[in-house]
Design a protein around this motif. Structure first.
Motif, PDB file in Angstrom:
ATOM      1  N   LEU A   1       0.840  -1.186   0.000  1.00 45.07           N
ATOM      2  CA  LEU A   1       0.000   0.000   0.000  1.00 45.07           C
ATOM      3  C   LEU A   1       0.875   1.235   0.000  1.00 45.07           C
ATOM      4  N   GLY A   2       0.501   2.237  -0.815  1.00 44.78           N
ATOM      5  CA  GLY A   2       1.292   3.455  -0.849  1.00 44.78           C
ATOM      6  C   GLY A   2       0.631   4.555  -1.644  1.00 44.78           C
ATOM      7  N   ALA A   3       1.321   5.683  -1.732  1.00 43.38           N
ATOM      8  CA  ALA A   3       0.794   6.862  -2.410  1.00 43.38           C
ATOM      9  C   ALA A   3       1.311   7.019  -3.830  1.00 43.38           C
ATOM     10  N   ASP A   4       2.242   6.179  -4.271  1.00 46.73           N
ATOM     11  CA  ASP A   4       2.771   6.341  -5.620  1.00 46.73           C
ATOM     12  C   ASP A   4       2.770   5.015  -6.377  1.00 46.73           C
ATOM     13  N   MET A   5       3.041   5.127  -7.636  1.00 47.14           N
ATOM     14  CA  MET A   5       2.984   3.969  -8.540  1.00 47.14           C
ATOM     15  C   MET A   5       4.328   3.246  -8.629  1.00 47.14           C
TER      16      MET A   5
ATOM     17  N   ARG B   1       2.526  -6.579 -10.587  1.00 49.45           N
ATOM     18  CA  ARG B   1       2.076  -6.282 -11.949  1.00 49.45           C
ATOM     19  C   ARG B   1       0.586  -5.966 -11.976  1.00 49.45           C
ATOM     20  N   TYR B   2      -0.065  -6.117 -10.820  1.00 45.84           N
ATOM     21  CA  TYR B   2      -1.470  -5.753 -10.652  1.00 45.84           C
ATOM     22  C   TYR B   2      -1.510  -4.541  -9.719  1.00 45.84           C
ATOM     23  N   CYS B   3      -2.379  -3.590 -10.053  1.00 47.07           N
ATOM     24  CA  CYS B   3      -2.469  -2.372  -9.255  1.00 47.07           C
ATOM     25  C   CYS B   3      -3.930  -2.010  -9.037  1.00 47.07           C
ATOM     26  N   ALA B   4      -4.251  -1.626  -7.817  1.00 46.31           N
ATOM     27  CA  ALA B   4      -5.582  -1.106  -7.501  1.00 46.31           C
ATOM     28  C   ALA B   4      -5.426   0.369  -7.152  1.00 46.31           C
ATOM     29  N   ILE B   5      -6.083   1.222  -7.915  1.00 43.90           N
ATOM     30  CA  ILE B   5      -6.089   2.655  -7.630  1.00 43.90           C
ATOM     31  C   ILE B   5      -7.352   2.908  -6.819  1.00 43.90           C
ATOM     32  N   ALA B   6      -7.160   3.077  -5.512  1.00 42.30           N
ATOM     33  CA  ALA B   6      -8.282   3.100  -4.579  1.00 42.30           C
ATOM     34  C   ALA B   6      -8.965   4.455  -4.463  1.00 42.30           C
ATOM     35  N   ASP B   7      -8.265   5.536  -4.798  1.00 44.54           N
ATOM     36  CA  ASP B   7      -8.846   6.867  -4.614  1.00 44.54           C
ATOM     37  C   ASP B   7      -9.541   7.405  -5.856  1.00 44.54           C
ATOM     38  N   GLY B   8      -9.609   6.600  -6.921  1.00 44.64           N
ATOM     39  CA  GLY B   8     -10.319   7.009  -8.131  1.00 44.64           C
ATOM     40  C   GLY B   8      -9.578   7.974  -9.019  1.00 44.64           C
ATOM     41  N   GLN B   9      -8.361   8.317  -8.682  1.00 46.82           N
ATOM     42  CA  GLN B   9      -7.573   9.272  -9.459  1.00 46.82           C
ATOM     43  C   GLN B   9      -6.581   8.520 -10.340  1.00 46.82           C
ATOM     44  N   TRP B  10      -6.820   8.516 -11.646  1.00 51.12           N
ATOM     45  CA  TRP B  10      -5.979   7.758 -12.576  1.00 51.12           C
ATOM     46  C   TRP B  10      -4.528   8.227 -12.511  1.00 51.12           C
ATOM     47  N   ARG B  11      -3.642   7.241 -12.541  1.00 51.01           N
ATOM     48  CA  ARG B  11      -2.208   7.468 -12.663  1.00 51.01           C
ATOM     49  C   ARG B  11      -1.708   6.548 -13.768  1.00 51.01           C
ATOM     50  N   GLU B  12      -0.697   6.978 -14.488  1.00 52.53           N
ATOM     51  CA  GLU B  12      -0.151   6.116 -15.523  1.00 52.53           C
ATOM     52  C   GLU B  12       0.386   4.848 -14.869  1.00 52.53           C
ATOM     53  N   ALA B  13       0.164   3.731 -15.529  1.00 53.01           N
ATOM     54  CA  ALA B  13       0.464   2.427 -14.937  1.00 53.01           C
ATOM     55  C   ALA B  13       1.426   1.634 -15.802  1.00 53.01           C
ATOM     56  N   ASP B  14       2.524   2.259 -16.175  1.00 46.17           N
ATOM     57  CA  ASP B  14       3.523   1.604 -17.019  1.00 46.17           C
ATOM     58  C   ASP B  14       4.023   0.322 -16.353  1.00 46.17           C
TER      59      ASP B  14
ATOM     60  N   VAL C   1      -4.963  -3.253 -14.030  1.00 47.75           N
ATOM     61  CA  VAL C   1      -5.220  -2.141 -13.127  1.00 47.75           C
ATOM     62  C   VAL C   1      -6.701  -2.136 -12.782  1.00 47.75           C
ATOM     63  N   PHE C   2      -6.988  -1.977 -11.493  1.00 48.78           N
ATOM     64  CA  PHE C   2      -8.354  -1.823 -11.007  1.00 48.78           C
ATOM     65  C   PHE C   2      -8.510  -0.359 -10.608  1.00 48.78           C
ATOM     66  N   LEU C   3      -9.368   0.374 -11.293  1.00 45.04           N
ATOM     67  CA  LEU C   3      -9.642   1.774 -10.957  1.00 45.04           C
ATOM     68  C   LEU C   3     -10.972   1.818 -10.216  1.00 45.04           C
ATOM     69  N   LEU C   4     -10.912   2.025  -8.922  1.00 43.55           N
ATOM     70  CA  LEU C   4     -12.106   2.080  -8.089  1.00 43.55           C
ATOM     71  C   LEU C   4     -12.483   3.541  -7.907  1.00 43.55           C
ATOM     72  N   PHE C   5     -13.728   3.881  -8.239  1.00 47.19           N
ATOM     73  CA  PHE C   5     -14.117   5.287  -8.141  1.00 47.19           C
ATOM     74  C   PHE C   5     -15.532   5.430  -7.594  1.00 47.19           C
ATOM     75  N   PRO C   6     -15.723   6.430  -6.720  1.00 48.30           N
ATOM     76  CA  PRO C   6     -17.049   6.697  -6.172  1.00 48.30           C
ATOM     77  C   PRO C   6     -17.867   7.525  -7.161  1.00 48.30           C
ATOM     78  N   PRO C   7     -19.167   7.656  -6.931  1.00 47.66           N
ATOM     79  CA  PRO C   7     -20.015   8.416  -7.868  1.00 47.66           C
ATOM     80  C   PRO C   7     -19.531   9.837  -8.142  1.00 47.66           C
ATOM     81  N   GLU C   8     -18.943  10.492  -7.154  1.00 48.63           N
ATOM     82  CA  GLU C   8     -18.496  11.877  -7.370  1.00 48.63           C
ATOM     83  C   GLU C   8     -17.285  11.973  -8.290  1.00 48.63           C
ATOM     84  N   ARG C   9     -16.672  10.865  -8.651  1.00 44.55           N
ATOM     85  CA  ARG C   9     -15.518  10.871  -9.570  1.00 44.55           C
ATOM     86  C   ARG C   9     -15.880  10.284 -10.936  1.00 44.55           C
ATOM     87  N   ILE C  10     -17.179  10.198 -11.234  1.00 45.19           N
ATOM     88  CA  ILE C  10     -17.588   9.561 -12.493  1.00 45.19           C
ATOM     89  C   ILE C  10     -17.096  10.341 -13.717  1.00 45.19           C
TER      90      ILE C  10
END
Length: 144
Positions: free
Chosen positions: A74-78, A85-98, A103-112
């Protein structure tokens, strides 16, 4: 790279992540979980210990001496210092995933709107398989 968009309409990321992490480990992979919200990372950490009834999911917070040994980091950077090789972005803010396979992008309704922009952006790239998932009661359903 496969990107799974998970629209969180019922449960927050910390309740969804343990199931994704368990499936990742069952597939023989390691996971990096990313969020800029330290409080959210703390809640995710707690859920990884307690959410799965018959076991806990071993993990650690990034920046420690044993990052490379952690099956879930768990951390704040990529920076997958655990070789994930698997990444879950929990805060809904896309980051490049080279270098990531999935990648699992989890996003709440306010980030649609952000998720829609990311969907369109990734649609212009070769080799990206996008999938959208939504909560339907207590299960996940793949949508159009």
């Amino acid at each position: 790279m496969r990107v799974d968009f998970y629209q969180l309409t019922r449960d927050p990321a910390e309740l969804v992540l343990p199931a994704l992490a368990r499936a990742t480990l069952a597939a023989g992979e390691r996971m990096l979980v990313v969020s800029d919200d330290a409080g959210q990372l703390g809640r995710i950490s707690s859920a990884l210990w307690t959410r799965v009834a018959d076991s806990f999911l071993a993990h650690g917070m990034g920046g420690g001496a044993h990052d490379a040994r952690q099956p879930i980091l768990l951390g704040a950077d990529m920076q997958p210092s655990n070789g994930a090789r698997y990444c879950a972005i929990a805060d809904g803010q896309w980051r490049e995933a080279d270098g990531m396979t999935r990648v699992f992008l989890l996003f709440p309704p306010e980030r649609i709107d952000d998720a829609r922009r990311t969907w369109r952006l990734l649609g212009t790239r070769d080799g990206v398989d996008r999938r959208y998932w939504r909560q339907d009661g207590g299960k996940w359903v793949e949508g159009p």
